[in-house]
Design an enzyme around this catalytic site. Structure first.
Site, short mmCIF file in Angstrom:
data_model
loop_
_atom_site.label_atom_id
_atom_site.label_comp_id
_atom_site.label_asym_id
_atom_site.label_seq_id
_atom_site.Cartn_x
_atom_site.Cartn_y
_atom_site.Cartn_z
CB VAL A 1 -1.01 0.04 1.17
CG1 VAL A 1 -2.03 -1.07 1.06
CG2 VAL A 1 -0.30 0.03 2.53
CB SER B 1 -3.34 2.65 16.97
OG SER B 1 -2.72 2.26 18.17
CE1 TYR C 1 0.94 0.76 14.52
CE2 TYR C 1 0.42 1.47 16.75
CZ TYR C 1 0.10 0.75 15.61
OH TYR C 1 -1.08 0.04 15.56
CE LYS D 1 -1.95 2.25 12.86
NZ LYS D 1 -2.80 1.66 11.81
CB ILE E 1 -7.03 -6.54 18.56
CG1 ILE E 1 -7.75 -5.21 18.82
CG2 ILE E 1 -7.93 -7.53 17.83
CD1 ILE E 1 -9.00 -5.27 19.65
N1 NAD Z 1 -3.63 -5.75 17.13
C1 NAD Z 1 -3.77 -4.67 17.88
O1 NAD Z 1 -3.87 -4.72 19.11
C2 NAD Z 1 -3.84 -3.32 17.22
C3 NAD Z 1 -4.01 -2.20 18.05
C4 NAD Z 1 -4.13 -0.96 17.47
C5 NAD Z 1 -4.07 -0.82 16.09
N2 NAD Z 1 -3.88 -1.92 15.31
C6 NAD Z 1 -3.87 -1.70 13.86
O2 NAD Z 1 -4.78 -2.58 13.26
C7 NAD Z 1 -4.38 -2.86 11.91
C8 NAD Z 1 -4.38 -4.35 11.71
O3 NAD Z 1 -3.39 -4.91 12.55
P1 NAD Z 1 -3.32 -6.42 13.00
O4 NAD Z 1 -3.22 -6.42 14.46
O5 NAD Z 1 -4.37 -7.21 12.29
O6 NAD Z 1 -1.87 -6.75 12.44
P2 NAD Z 1 -1.35 -7.91 11.47
O7 NAD Z 1 0.12 -7.75 11.43
O8 NAD Z 1 -1.94 -9.19 11.88
O9 NAD Z 1 -1.98 -7.46 10.08
C9 NAD Z 1 -1.45 -6.39 9.35
C10 NAD Z 1 -1.52 -6.76 7.89
O10 NAD Z 1 -0.95 -5.66 7.15
C11 NAD Z 1 -0.22 -6.21 6.10
N3 NAD Z 1 0.78 -5.25 5.62
C12 NAD Z 1 1.90 -4.82 6.25
N4 NAD Z 1 2.57 -3.96 5.48
C13 NAD Z 1 1.84 -3.83 4.33
C14 NAD Z 1 2.01 -3.07 3.15
N5 NAD Z 1 3.08 -2.28 2.97
N6 NAD Z 1 1.08 -3.17 2.18
C15 NAD Z 1 0.01 -3.98 2.33
N7 NAD Z 1 -0.20 -4.73 3.43
C16 NAD Z 1 0.71 -4.64 4.43
C17 NAD Z 1 0.44 -7.46 6.67
O11 NAD Z 1 0.86 -8.36 5.67
C18 NAD Z 1 -0.70 -8.01 7.53
O12 NAD Z 1 -1.50 -8.91 6.82
C19 NAD Z 1 -3.01 -2.23 11.76
O13 NAD Z 1 -3.14 -0.99 11.08
C20 NAD Z 1 -2.55 -2.00 13.18
O14 NAD Z 1 -1.65 -0.93 13.28
C21 NAD Z 1 -3.74 -3.15 15.84
#
Ligand code: NAD
Length: 235
Positions: free
Chosen positions: A47, A125, A138, A142, A171
């Site tokens: 992306v 986030s 990060y 966000k 999460i």
């Molecule tokens: N898990 C948590 O507690 C949490 C908390 C706050 C925010 N988030 C946000 O939620 C979103 C999803 O996170 P998640 O926990 O499912 O993480 P995850 O790592 O399981 O999923 C993130 C996905 O993004 C993809 N990705 C990474 N770089 C990319 C790129 N350059 N182009 C396209 N795809 C790319 C990865 O391949 C992966 O499938 C993220 O934006 C993360 O910052 C997660």
């Protein structure tokens, strides 16, 4: 999280494009969705690369038709003390989390403007709401995502398009698993003890909030941050 969102929205009769830089993972999710009878395609797309995003959008339009709903969930997180963050590391986190969101939204919006209807949900986030030590890049990216959602909500409100963001915290996903393995955070149980509802969140928790924001019932909600965090940060 993206996978759970895809499953939830597919269950509400949406055709789904799974867009991820991990092409194999995207294809696996698309296959799961097709097995459930949904119309789904996968695109291997970084992306942060506008040409790849435009290519993906072209594929999505030709295979599934115009885009009505966009959820931007792709993201990366790093734990690095502020003084150690290199410009390269800062730029990479920004390029994926913030500029990647910009690319995806800008590429998808024309279809929604044309249809005079659209739903955009950006995943931000809790780190942007309360700060996060060793995650300056990060949390800043966000914070930009939240500001982008608010601004686009105002710019596109009259076009029938709502733009909101979900601010998750703790999460249980592969991202959090990696943090656990690297020792950056404690076990699930240790995390749960610090969360008022007494458990960590799931992708389904986020997907349910996302599905609501994408529904017709949420047409009067735009520019908002919906915190899916078990009460761990209360505004
Ligand atoms: N898990 C948590 O507690 C949490 C908390 C706050 C925010 N988030 C946000 O939620 C979103 C999803 O996170 P998640 O926990 O499912 O993480 P995850 O790592 O399981 O999923 C993130 C996905 O993004 C993809 N990705 C990474 N770089 C990319 C790129 N350059 N182009 C396209 N795809 C790319 C990865 O391949 C992966 O499938 C993220 O934006 C993360 O910052 C997660």
């Amino acid at each position: 999280m993206g996978r759970s969102i895809c499953h939830n929205l597919a269950g509400r009769d949406n055709a789904i494009a799974v867009v991820d830089s991990n092409g194999e993972a995207a294809e696996t999710v698309a296959m799961e969705l097709r097995e459930k009878g949904a119309h789904a395609v996968a695109c291997r797309t970084d992306v942060s690369d506008r040409a790849q995003v435009d290519d993906a959008m072209h594929t999505v339009r030709s295979e599934l038709g115009p885009v009505g709903i966009l959820v931007t969930s792709a993201g990366v997180a790093k734990f690095e003390p502020f003084a150690d963050i290199t410009l390269e590391s800062w730029n990479r986190v920004m390029a994926i989390n913030l500029t990647g969101t910009f690319h995806c939204v800008q590429a998808a919006l024309p279809d929604m403007v044309e249809a005079k209807w659209g739903r955009v949900v950006l995943i931000s986030s809790s780190s942007a709401q309360r700060g996060a030590p060793r995650m300056a890049h990060y949390a800043s990216s966000k914070g930009g995502v939240i500001a982008l959602a608010r601004t686009l909500a105002l710019e596109y409100a009259a076009s029938g398009i709502t733009v909101n963001n979900i601010a998750p915290s703790s999460i249980d996903t592969p991202m959090v698993d990696q943090w656990r393995v690297s020792g950056a955070i404690g076990s699930s149980d240790a995390m749960a003890r610090n969360i008022p509802v007494g458990r960590v969140g799931t992708g389904d928790d986020v997907a349910a909030a996302c599905a609501f924001l994408c529904s017709e019932e949420a047409s009067y909600i735009t520019g908002q941050t919906l915190s899916v965090n078990g009460g761990s940060y209360v505004t």
